[in-house]
Design an enzyme around this catalytic site. Structure first.
Site, PDB file in Angstrom:
ATOM      1  CG  HIS A  75     -50.299 173.971 -61.211  1.00 40.41           C
ATOM      2  ND1 HIS A  75     -49.709 174.421 -60.055  1.00 40.41           N
ATOM      3  CD2 HIS A  75     -51.591 173.710 -60.883  1.00 40.41           C
ATOM      4  CE1 HIS A  75     -50.602 174.430 -59.078  1.00 40.41           C
ATOM      5  NE2 HIS A  75     -51.752 173.997 -59.559  1.00 40.41           N
ATOM      6  CD  GLU A  77     -46.287 177.218 -63.378  1.00 40.88           C
ATOM      7  OE1 GLU A  77     -46.194 178.123 -62.534  1.00 40.88           O
ATOM      8  OE2 GLU A  77     -47.305 176.493 -63.488  1.00 40.88           O
ATOM      9  CB  CYS A 101     -47.378 176.050 -56.731  1.00 40.51           C
ATOM     10  SG  CYS A 101     -47.262 174.507 -57.686  1.00 40.51           S
ATOM     11  CB  CYS A 104     -44.830 174.448 -60.830  1.00 41.27           C
ATOM     12  SG  CYS A 104     -46.441 173.833 -61.383  1.00 41.27           S
TER      13      CYS A 104
END
Length: 164
Positions: A75, A77, A101, A104
């Site tokens: 992801h 991040e 999420c 993250c």
């Protein structure tokens, strides 16, 4: 007299995150992140994509079926945190297109980021997002939805002397 129609710091950093998102090869969701120091210096950027060394052409991008992208994609991040290469992120802010999420959120908390500024919270009712918000709140990480003063920022890659 100086210009008055310049973009805010928050719009600038979100714009960088959105520009990073344009690097994503994901056919469905493109997310970018931009980590910024307390004195408004960009520390790192990231976008959702395959890990280094894992070919974008050899790993799946589908969302359904026997083999999906979910076990493979990093992801935005987490990519931005990893791209910081060990730089101190304590007290920083992360600008991200989509609310983080739960996985993250863990990385954000552990890295010392103190604020998440996001544009979309389209998965607000999902278990992952609810868990994320619970952990961020417990750890004292502020999260704020950006309400920009403009709908878009346009980048023109044609130099002024080439326009006629």
């Amino acid at each position: 007299m100086k210009r008055t129609d310049y973009i805010s710091w928050d719009e600038y950093f979100m714009g960088i995150a959105m520009l990073a998102a344009m690097r994503s090869k994901d056919p469905n969701t493109q997310v970018g992140a931009c980590i910024v120091s307390p004195d408004n210096i960009i520390i790192s950027t990231g976008y959702n994509g395959m890990p280094k060394g894992c070919s974008d052409d050899e790993f799946p991008w589908g969302r359904e079926g026997a083999e999906t992208k979910y076990p493979f994609v990093v992801h935005a991040e987490l990519n931005a945190i990893l791209n910081a290469n060990g730089r101190d992120l304590r007290g920083s802010r992360v600008f991200v297109a989509l609310f983080p999420c739960n996985e993250c959120a863990k990385a954000i908390i552990q890295s010392g980021v103190k604020e998440v500024i996001y544009l979309s919270d389209k998965y607000a009712d999902s278990m992952a997002t609810l868990a994320s918000k619970r952990m961020l709140e417990a750890a004292g990480v502020k999260y704020t939805r950006l309400c920009p003063s403009r709908e878009q920022i346009t980048l023109d890659l044609v130099p002024p002397e080439a326009k006629k």
